[in-house]
Design a protein around this motif. Structure first.
Motif, mmCIF file in Angstrom:
data_model
loop_
_atom_site.group_PDB
_atom_site.id
_atom_site.type_symbol
_atom_site.label_atom_id
_atom_site.label_comp_id
_atom_site.label_asym_id
_atom_site.label_seq_id
_atom_site.Cartn_x
_atom_site.Cartn_y
_atom_site.Cartn_z
ATOM 1 N N GLU A 87 0.826 -1.204 0.000
ATOM 2 C CA GLU A 87 0.000 0.000 0.000
ATOM 3 C C GLU A 87 0.861 1.255 0.000
ATOM 4 O O GLU A 87 1.890 1.314 0.671
ATOM 5 C CB GLU A 87 -0.907 0.043 1.242
ATOM 6 C CG GLU A 87 -2.020 -0.986 1.245
ATOM 7 C CD GLU A 87 -2.916 -0.850 2.474
ATOM 8 O OE1 GLU A 87 -2.523 -0.132 3.423
ATOM 9 O OE2 GLU A 87 -3.991 -1.460 2.493
ATOM 10 N N GLY A 88 0.425 2.243 -0.758
ATOM 11 C CA GLY A 88 0.956 3.589 -0.625
ATOM 12 C C GLY A 88 2.209 3.939 -1.383
ATOM 13 O O GLY A 88 2.463 5.118 -1.631
ATOM 14 N N VAL A 89 3.034 2.929 -1.769
ATOM 15 C CA VAL A 89 4.334 3.261 -2.350
ATOM 16 C C VAL A 89 4.539 2.648 -3.739
ATOM 17 O O VAL A 89 5.655 2.676 -4.266
ATOM 18 C CB VAL A 89 5.484 2.841 -1.409
ATOM 19 C CG1 VAL A 89 5.429 3.654 -0.121
ATOM 20 C CG2 VAL A 89 5.456 1.353 -1.101
ATOM 21 N N PHE A 213 13.944 16.118 -5.860
ATOM 22 C CA PHE A 213 12.976 15.243 -6.520
ATOM 23 C C PHE A 213 11.571 15.517 -6.005
ATOM 24 O O PHE A 213 10.616 15.651 -6.790
ATOM 25 C CB PHE A 213 13.338 13.769 -6.305
ATOM 26 C CG PHE A 213 12.204 12.844 -6.616
ATOM 27 C CD1 PHE A 213 11.851 12.566 -7.932
ATOM 28 C CD2 PHE A 213 11.452 12.279 -5.589
ATOM 29 C CE1 PHE A 213 10.775 11.748 -8.219
ATOM 30 C CE2 PHE A 213 10.381 11.453 -5.870
ATOM 31 C CZ PHE A 213 10.043 11.186 -7.188
ATOM 32 N N PHE A 214 11.404 15.602 -4.678
ATOM 33 C CA PHE A 214 10.080 15.890 -4.110
ATOM 34 C C PHE A 214 9.540 17.218 -4.634
ATOM 35 O O PHE A 214 8.353 17.346 -4.963
ATOM 36 C CB PHE A 214 10.152 15.941 -2.579
ATOM 37 C CG PHE A 214 10.308 14.599 -1.910
ATOM 38 C CD1 PHE A 214 9.662 13.477 -2.390
ATOM 39 C CD2 PHE A 214 11.102 14.459 -0.779
ATOM 40 C CE1 PHE A 214 9.791 12.239 -1.769
ATOM 41 C CE2 PHE A 214 11.241 13.234 -0.145
ATOM 42 C CZ PHE A 214 10.584 12.122 -0.648
ATOM 43 N N ARG A 215 10.406 18.223 -4.698
ATOM 44 C CA ARG A 215 9.975 19.549 -5.173
ATOM 45 C C ARG A 215 9.485 19.479 -6.611
ATOM 46 O O ARG A 215 8.414 20.009 -6.942
ATOM 47 C CB ARG A 215 11.144 20.542 -5.059
ATOM 48 C CG ARG A 215 10.828 21.949 -5.569
ATOM 49 C CD ARG A 215 12.042 22.858 -5.496
ATOM 50 N NE ARG A 215 13.096 22.476 -6.415
ATOM 51 C CZ ARG A 215 13.107 22.821 -7.720
ATOM 52 N NH1 ARG A 215 12.118 23.538 -8.245
ATOM 53 N NH2 ARG A 215 14.125 22.455 -8.491
ATOM 54 N N LEU A 227 2.862 11.367 -2.982
ATOM 55 C CA LEU A 227 4.213 11.566 -2.457
ATOM 56 C C LEU A 227 4.307 12.753 -1.510
ATOM 57 O O LEU A 227 5.300 12.896 -0.790
ATOM 58 C CB LEU A 227 5.202 11.764 -3.606
ATOM 59 C CG LEU A 227 5.715 10.503 -4.304
ATOM 60 C CD1 LEU A 227 6.582 10.883 -5.492
ATOM 61 C CD2 LEU A 227 6.497 9.631 -3.346
ATOM 62 N N GLU A 228 3.297 13.601 -1.495
ATOM 63 C CA GLU A 228 3.343 14.756 -0.609
ATOM 64 C C GLU A 228 2.982 14.401 0.827
ATOM 65 O O GLU A 228 3.202 15.193 1.738
ATOM 66 C CB GLU A 228 2.423 15.860 -1.130
ATOM 67 C CG GLU A 228 2.908 16.472 -2.439
ATOM 68 C CD GLU A 228 2.285 17.816 -2.718
ATOM 69 O OE1 GLU A 228 1.535 18.320 -1.865
ATOM 70 O OE2 GLU A 228 2.559 18.368 -3.788
ATOM 71 N N ARG A 378 -9.048 12.571 -5.189
ATOM 72 C CA ARG A 378 -8.217 11.374 -5.076
ATOM 73 C C ARG A 378 -6.766 11.697 -5.359
ATOM 74 O O ARG A 378 -6.445 12.257 -6.393
ATOM 75 C CB ARG A 378 -8.709 10.312 -6.060
ATOM 76 C CG ARG A 378 -7.953 9.001 -5.947
ATOM 77 C CD ARG A 378 -8.539 7.940 -6.865
ATOM 78 N NE ARG A 378 -8.398 8.284 -8.255
ATOM 79 C CZ ARG A 378 -9.408 8.440 -9.092
ATOM 80 N NH1 ARG A 378 -10.646 8.295 -8.682
ATOM 81 N NH2 ARG A 378 -9.197 8.744 -10.360
ATOM 82 N N PRO A 379 -5.839 11.321 -4.473
ATOM 83 C CA PRO A 379 -4.409 11.563 -4.735
ATOM 84 C C PRO A 379 -3.939 10.773 -5.937
ATOM 85 O O PRO A 379 -4.417 9.671 -6.195
ATOM 86 C CB PRO A 379 -3.725 11.062 -3.456
ATOM 87 C CG PRO A 379 -4.795 10.844 -2.462
ATOM 88 C CD PRO A 379 -6.076 10.660 -3.205
#
Length: 384
Positions: A87-89, A213-215, A227-228, A378-379
């Motif tokens: 889940e999630g990744v 990368f996140f930015r 990812l946020e 939804r993300p």
């Protein structure tokens, strides 16, 4: 056969599990590093249920990394036995980790262990397995032999490309749909002041590159990315250093005038180079910045002797420009006849069928509005 239930025992497998994983057909998402990081940040609400098999000398020969989650259902207690990391990744190709040459006997032992522990779980749900995994076939045979129920549902499609031994980047480009555009854009970037493509692989380099990368991923998706979530970012901040110790993580940055405008987060395991995720500054979209950086990752994969480049889940158009192959993943659900788990799985299947009937009955214009409404809340879970 043993069942690992305590975090300290999971941690104690850090030395043996990677050695087994390196020699097996298991993918990067089945490594100890990935799954231990996931459990630390996203799986604490579950009980560890890791099945291990050892040979006569006590050497680890097989691992089935599971976890137990309890839910309330209609006044009853339902226990789901699931993969760690599901889940999630975006973990693809989750599976058992098996010693080469002993796959059949070890899988048999793991299947028998599941049968012996049946009183501890109601539904065995294994998501995002390669549809061609031997474990899929083995569990099907065991279900038929015991009269248990098995539901198989398609999950994701994963584009990939294989390379011939000694193949060059130029040979690859000859079959890439947008090769001319890639070459033209690449030459344009080379003329820009401060143009650079860097790749972070060491622990300290990755620690500096991951926030970039996140930015860039956030810029690309405008707040619609899973990812946020702080827990997801914490997971990556833990797992990237773990993977880097084994040379399994890499972050590419494409910069102009000292500022990163595109990034690719790659995972390396065995002979497979996996494109995990990416991001870019939308202001540079017209310059095909993503295309250029993906091309550079293919160039490296070939130069470093990888035999396969895997885009993982999602069939976005830019992936089809580079690939010819397509894998599918499946979800298996195994239950015992007349059990609560069987009724729940059937109820959920009926619900899915009902939704499909409704979709078939509604006008397409109305369905489009429904999809847009659902997407707003939804993300984004897929690859960018």
């Amino acid at each position: 056969m043993d069942v690992i239930r305590e975090p300290r025992d999971f941690l104690a497998l850090r030395g043996e599990w990677p050695r087994l994983c390196e020699s097996s057909r298991a993918r990067v998402f089945n490594t100890w590093e990935w799954l231990f990081g996931w459990y630390q940040h996203l799986g604490r609400h579950r009980q560890l249920f890791i099945l291990t098999v050892r040979d006569e000398a006590g050497v680890l020969a097989g691992v089935l990394p599971l976890s137990l989650e309890e839910q309330r259902w209609g006044g009853g207690r339902l226990r789901w036995l699931r993969f760690l990391g599901d889940e999630g990744v975006g973990s693809d190709y989750l599976d058992a980790v098996l010693r080469p040459g002993d796959e059949a006997s070890v899988m048999e032992a793991l299947a028998e262990a599941l049968a012996r522990t049946w009183r501890e779980w109601d539904v065995l749900e294994l998501s995002d397995m390669d549809s061609l995994s031997p474990l899929v076939t083995l569990l099907g045979a065991h279900c038929r032999a015991r009269g248990w129920n098995l539901e198989s549902t398609g999950r994701n499609r994963c584009p990939y490309e294989t390379f011939e031994v000694g193949e060059s980047f130029d040979t690859l480009l000859a079959r890439v749909a947008r090769a001319d555009n890639y070459l033209r854009r690449r030459k344009w970037f080379e003329r820009q002041r401060g143009f650079a493509i860097t790749k972070a692989e060491g622990r300290e380099e990755l620690a500096r590159a991951l926030p970039e990368f996140f930015r860039l991923h956030a810029l690309r998706w405008g707040g619609r990315s899973a990812l946020e979530a702080p827990s997801i970012q914490s997971f990556h901040q833990t797992v990237v250093p773990l993977l880097s110790e084994a040379g399994k993580a890499r972050i590419y940055l494409l910069s102009v005038e000292g500022r990163a405008v595109a990034s690719v987060y790659a995972l390396l395991h065995g002979r497979t180079f996996s494109y995990y995720n990416a991001g870019y500054d939308p202001e540079w979209k017209a310059r095909s910045v993503g295309l250029v950086l993906v091309g550079e990752t293919f160039r490296d994969a070939l130069a470093e002797g990888f035999s396969e480049y895997d885009f993982l889940r999602g069939v976005e158009a830019y992936k089809s420009d580079w690939t010819r192959g397509l894998r599918t993943t499946v979800r298996l659900r195994m239950t015992r006849p007349a059990s609560l788990g069987t009724w729940v799985v059937r109820a959920q299947a009926l619900e899915r069928t009902g939704r499909q009937v409704l979709r078939n009955a509604l006008p397409e214009e109305l369905l489009t509005h429904v999809r847009r409404w659902r997407a707003m809340g939804r993300p984004e879970q897929g690859r960018c």
